[in-house]
Design an enzyme around this catalytic site. Structure first.
Site, PDB file in Angstrom:
ATOM      1  N   ARG A   1     -46.863  40.160  44.924  1.00  0.00           N
ATOM      2  CA  ARG A   1     -46.043  38.991  44.861  1.00  0.00           C
ATOM      3  C   ARG A   1     -44.956  38.627  45.842  1.00  0.00           C
ATOM      4  O   ARG A   1     -44.098  37.750  45.859  1.00  0.00           O
ATOM      5  CB  ARG A   1     -45.154  39.376  43.558  1.00  0.00           C
ATOM      6  CG  ARG A   1     -45.739  39.663  41.967  1.00  0.00           C
ATOM      7  CD  ARG A   1     -44.792  40.130  41.138  1.00  0.00           C
ATOM      8  NE  ARG A   1     -44.387  39.045  40.360  1.00  0.00           N
ATOM      9  CZ  ARG A   1     -44.801  38.432  39.229  1.00  0.00           C
ATOM     10  NH1 ARG A   1     -45.839  38.925  38.536  1.00  0.00           N
ATOM     11  NH2 ARG A   1     -44.107  37.477  38.422  1.00  0.00           N
TER      12      ARG A   1
ATOM     13  N   TYR B   1     -44.666  35.027  47.589  1.00  0.00           N
ATOM     14  CA  TYR B   1     -43.772  34.095  46.494  1.00  0.00           C
ATOM     15  C   TYR B   1     -42.343  34.685  46.772  1.00  0.00           C
ATOM     16  O   TYR B   1     -41.301  33.774  47.370  1.00  0.00           O
ATOM     17  CB  TYR B   1     -44.063  33.938  45.414  1.00  0.00           C
ATOM     18  CG  TYR B   1     -43.272  32.780  44.489  1.00  0.00           C
ATOM     19  CD1 TYR B   1     -43.338  31.622  44.807  1.00  0.00           C
ATOM     20  CD2 TYR B   1     -42.703  33.283  43.439  1.00  0.00           C
ATOM     21  CE1 TYR B   1     -42.990  30.561  44.154  1.00  0.00           C
ATOM     22  CE2 TYR B   1     -41.777  32.225  42.902  1.00  0.00           C
ATOM     23  CZ  TYR B   1     -42.000  30.809  43.357  1.00  0.00           C
ATOM     24  OH  TYR B   1     -41.299  30.050  42.388  1.00  0.00           O
TER      25      TYR B   1
ATOM     26  N   GLU C   1     -40.642  36.636  48.689  1.00  0.00           N
ATOM     27  CA  GLU C   1     -39.850  36.993  50.057  1.00  0.00           C
ATOM     28  C   GLU C   1     -39.752  35.545  50.852  1.00  0.00           C
ATOM     29  O   GLU C   1     -38.913  35.066  51.737  1.00  0.00           O
ATOM     30  CB  GLU C   1     -40.691  37.851  51.017  1.00  0.00           C
ATOM     31  CG  GLU C   1     -40.635  39.135  50.472  1.00  0.00           C
ATOM     32  CD  GLU C   1     -39.267  40.060  50.532  1.00  0.00           C
ATOM     33  OE1 GLU C   1     -38.310  39.249  50.955  1.00  0.00           O
ATOM     34  OE2 GLU C   1     -39.270  41.256  50.343  1.00  0.00           O
TER      35      GLU C   1
ATOM     36  N   PHE D   1     -51.184  31.154  26.551  1.00  0.00           N
ATOM     37  CA  PHE D   1     -51.186  31.552  25.038  1.00  0.00           C
ATOM     38  C   PHE D   1     -51.349  30.493  24.336  1.00  0.00           C
ATOM     39  O   PHE D   1     -52.163  30.515  23.311  1.00  0.00           O
ATOM     40  CB  PHE D   1     -49.882  32.149  24.867  1.00  0.00           C
ATOM     41  CG  PHE D   1     -49.600  33.717  25.398  1.00  0.00           C
ATOM     42  CD1 PHE D   1     -50.719  34.343  25.818  1.00  0.00           C
ATOM     43  CD2 PHE D   1     -48.455  34.373  24.940  1.00  0.00           C
ATOM     44  CE1 PHE D   1     -50.574  35.642  26.106  1.00  0.00           C
ATOM     45  CE2 PHE D   1     -48.203  35.634  25.397  1.00  0.00           C
ATOM     46  CZ  PHE D   1     -49.159  36.313  26.213  1.00  0.00           C
TER      47      PHE D   1
ATOM     48  N   GLY E   1     -47.064  44.584  26.443  1.00  0.00           N
ATOM     49  CA  GLY E   1     -46.379  43.222  26.025  1.00  0.00           C
ATOM     50  C   GLY E   1     -44.926  43.546  25.786  1.00  0.00           C
ATOM     51  O   GLY E   1     -44.110  42.747  25.187  1.00  0.00           O
TER      52      GLY E   1
ATOM     53  N   GLN F   1     -42.601  43.913  28.186  1.00  0.00           N
ATOM     54  CA  GLN F   1     -41.954  43.266  29.054  1.00  0.00           C
ATOM     55  C   GLN F   1     -41.301  41.905  28.600  1.00  0.00           C
ATOM     56  O   GLN F   1     -42.080  41.159  27.837  1.00  0.00           O
ATOM     57  CB  GLN F   1     -42.651  42.814  30.507  1.00  0.00           C
ATOM     58  CG  GLN F   1     -43.636  41.976  30.428  1.00  0.00           C
ATOM     59  CD  GLN F   1     -45.167  42.225  29.841  1.00  0.00           C
ATOM     60  OE1 GLN F   1     -45.096  43.328  28.949  1.00  0.00           O
ATOM     61  NE2 GLN F   1     -46.172  41.613  30.192  1.00  0.00           N
TER      62      GLN F   1
ATOM     63  N   PRO G   1     -42.520  41.887  36.689  1.00  0.00           N
ATOM     64  CA  PRO G   1     -40.990  42.481  36.390  1.00  0.00           C
ATOM     65  C   PRO G   1     -40.882  43.008  34.756  1.00  0.00           C
ATOM     66  O   PRO G   1     -41.484  42.281  34.063  1.00  0.00           O
ATOM     67  CB  PRO G   1     -40.380  41.006  36.571  1.00  0.00           C
ATOM     68  CG  PRO G   1     -41.062  40.556  37.515  1.00  0.00           C
ATOM     69  CD  PRO G   1     -42.397  40.777  37.357  1.00  0.00           C
TER      70      PRO G   1
ATOM     71  N   ARG H   1     -36.335  40.057  32.182  1.00  0.00           N
ATOM     72  CA  ARG H   1     -35.585  39.014  33.206  1.00  0.00           C
ATOM     73  C   ARG H   1     -34.831  38.292  32.096  1.00  0.00           C
ATOM     74  O   ARG H   1     -35.229  37.759  31.103  1.00  0.00           O
ATOM     75  CB  ARG H   1     -37.197  38.131  33.713  1.00  0.00           C
ATOM     76  CG  ARG H   1     -36.411  37.016  34.454  1.00  0.00           C
ATOM     77  CD  ARG H   1     -37.475  36.273  35.084  1.00  0.00           C
ATOM     78  NE  ARG H   1     -38.157  36.933  36.098  1.00  0.00           N
ATOM     79  CZ  ARG H   1     -39.401  36.260  36.544  1.00  0.00           C
ATOM     80  NH1 ARG H   1     -39.919  35.537  36.038  1.00  0.00           N
ATOM     81  NH2 ARG H   1     -40.056  37.196  37.701  1.00  0.00           N
TER      82      ARG H   1
HETATM   83  N1  UDP Z   1     -48.674  37.150  30.736  1.00  0.00           N
HETATM   84  C1  UDP Z   1     -49.484  37.570  29.872  1.00  0.00           C
HETATM   85  N2  UDP Z   1     -50.581  37.081  29.453  1.00  0.00           N
HETATM   86  C2  UDP Z   1     -51.060  36.069  30.361  1.00  0.00           C
HETATM   87  C3  UDP Z   1     -50.137  35.396  31.438  1.00  0.00           C
HETATM   88  C4  UDP Z   1     -48.972  36.190  31.656  1.00  0.00           C
HETATM   89  O1  UDP Z   1     -49.134  38.650  29.049  1.00  0.00           O
HETATM   90  O2  UDP Z   1     -52.149  35.349  29.987  1.00  0.00           O
HETATM   91  C5  UDP Z   1     -47.477  37.923  30.997  1.00  0.00           C
HETATM   92  C6  UDP Z   1     -47.292  38.240  32.598  1.00  0.00           C
HETATM   93  O3  UDP Z   1     -47.994  39.703  33.188  1.00  0.00           O
HETATM   94  C7  UDP Z   1     -45.727  38.478  32.641  1.00  0.00           C
HETATM   95  C8  UDP Z   1     -45.415  37.417  31.598  1.00  0.00           C
HETATM   96  O4  UDP Z   1     -46.582  37.062  30.964  1.00  0.00           O
HETATM   97  O5  UDP Z   1     -45.463  39.701  32.231  1.00  0.00           O
HETATM   98  C9  UDP Z   1     -44.766  35.902  32.376  1.00  0.00           C
HETATM   99  O6  UDP Z   1     -45.787  35.637  33.143  1.00  0.00           O
HETATM  100  P1  UDP Z   1     -45.925  34.231  33.832  1.00  0.00           P
HETATM  101  O7  UDP Z   1     -47.172  34.156  34.891  1.00  0.00           O
HETATM  102  O8  UDP Z   1     -45.697  33.209  33.025  1.00  0.00           O
HETATM  103  O9  UDP Z   1     -44.656  34.139  34.997  1.00  0.00           O
HETATM  104  P2  UDP Z   1     -43.748  35.253  35.758  1.00  0.00           P
HETATM  105  O10 UDP Z   1     -42.573  35.408  34.879  1.00  0.00           O
HETATM  106  O11 UDP Z   1     -44.602  36.671  35.691  1.00  0.00           O
HETATM  107  O12 UDP Z   1     -43.685  34.645  37.119  1.00  0.00           O
END
Ligand code: UDP
Length: 323
Positions: free
Chosen positions: A149, A152, A154, A198, A214, A216, A279, A282
């Site tokens: 990551r 993006y 950095e 989703f 899930g 996070q 992460p 957030r």
């Molecule tokens: N995520 C997920 N399933 C997906 C796409 C993303 O569970 O099909 C999770 C991803 O791992 C992260 C969160 O949803 O924990 C947000 O991901 P996104 O790519 O939208 O943006 P990020 O906040 O990571 O830049």
């Protein structure tokens, strides 16, 4: 700086992207003349189709890494050009680094040369996998500098450093918005971000791919609210950085359940591997946005999701997410 968009000439880099196109619409609606500069790598003409015929709107197809071919007087530069979805920046790592560094230098040079106010579209990713929660602007972040990551994260951190340095060294009138997860119509259906992923899966009756367990969290903000925050920050004299983001934190698993509920889908949930350095939490501390700009997000998640789902349902099935 621009206190008002009415009558101003404004350059929006990345103006044909998801967020950029909403911003262009808002600025043209307020009476500005808008020059949208976009490489169309992830943006599209379709996003700005409603503006194409407008006399105060122009699209310049250009990669900010090659320079910004805009002449004449400029009052304001909104610098949003960059891929923004993890799927895209993992696919385009070197391009992402160049856009954040070389491209940002070109955008700053344009502002410095014309005396325009400059707003950097930065990101909550500068906080990385945060060890402070919620994230206040004073937090320096927890970024893995060599992880996937980092191209993006950095690049955006470099862009913030450049913006602050132009302010100090050249006296450029700059500000920085740290934009958290934003969603709404015109998100590229196949860009892999959690909301379009989703929604597409729920509408197709396929399992929703929840990364890890899930647990996070993210704090999602309706795109119209995010744009309002950016416009207010531009109109203020503030140097920032200022967090712009949603105030309701939700786990990814709960988000999947909400989408299934709203779409009345028969989809199940399938757990897939958690991406590296994803992460765990957030949420923006919005004290500054509220105190300095009088801004808070207004749109409840269910309302925004419903509007997004309706838009995506009307679009049909997208091409596959690029590997
Ligand atoms: N995520 C997920 N399933 C997906 C796409 C993303 O569970 O099909 C999770 C991803 O791992 C992260 C969160 O949803 O924990 C947000 O991901 P996104 O790519 O939208 O943006 P990020 O906040 O990571 O830049």
């Amino acid at each position: 700086m621009v206190a008002e968009a009415d009558g101003a000439r404004i350059v929006v880099t990345g103006g044909a992207g998801f967020l950029g196109s909403w911003l262009c619409e808002r600025l043209v609606g307020e009476g500005a003349t808008v020059v949208c500069v976009d490489s169309l790598v992830t943006g599209s003409r379709e996003n700005v189709a409603s503006l194409e015929a407008h006399p105060r709107f122009t699209v310049v197809r250009a990669d900010v890494c090659d320079g910004i071919p805009v002449d004449g007087h400029v009052d304001m530069v909104f610098h949003l050009a960059s891929v923004a979805s993890p799927v895209h920046y993992l696919r385009l790592p070197l391009e992402t680094l160049r856009t954040g560094s070389v491209g940002t230098t070109h955008a700053l040079d344009l502002a410095a040369r014309t005396g325009a106010r400059f707003l950097l579209g930065s990101t909550s990713e500068v906080y990385g996998d945060p060890l402070e929660h919620p994230q206040h602007e004073s937090y320096w972040g927890n970024v893995n500098p060599i992880g996937p990551r980092s191209v993006y994260d950095e690049a955006k951190r470099f862009a913030e450093a450049s913006t602050a340095a132009y302010r100090r060294a050249r006296g450029t009138d700059t500000t920085i918005a740290r934009i958290f997860n934003t969603y709404g119509p015109r998100m590229a259906l196949a860009d892999g971000r959690v909301v379009p992923a989703f929604v597409q899966q729920a509408l197709a009756g396929e399992p929703l791919t929840v990364a890890g367990d899930g647990s996070q969290t993210r704090s999602l903000c309706w795109v119209g609210d995010t744009v309002d925050g950016l416009v207010r920050l531009a109109a203020s004299g503030e140097a920032g950085p200022v967090n712009i983001g949603g105030d309701v934190e939700i786990t990814v698993l709960d988000l999947a359940r909400r989408v299934i509920q709203i779409t009345r889908s028969s989809s199940t949930i399938e757990h897939v591997p958690l991406p590296q350095d994803d992460p765990q939490v957030r949420r923006p501390d919005l004290t500054q946005a509220e105190g300095l700009l009088g801004w808070r997000p207004r749109t409840p998640l269910d309302d925004g999701l419903t509007r997004t789902i309706e838009w995506m349902a009307a679009r049909g099935r997208p091409e596959r997410v690029p590997a």
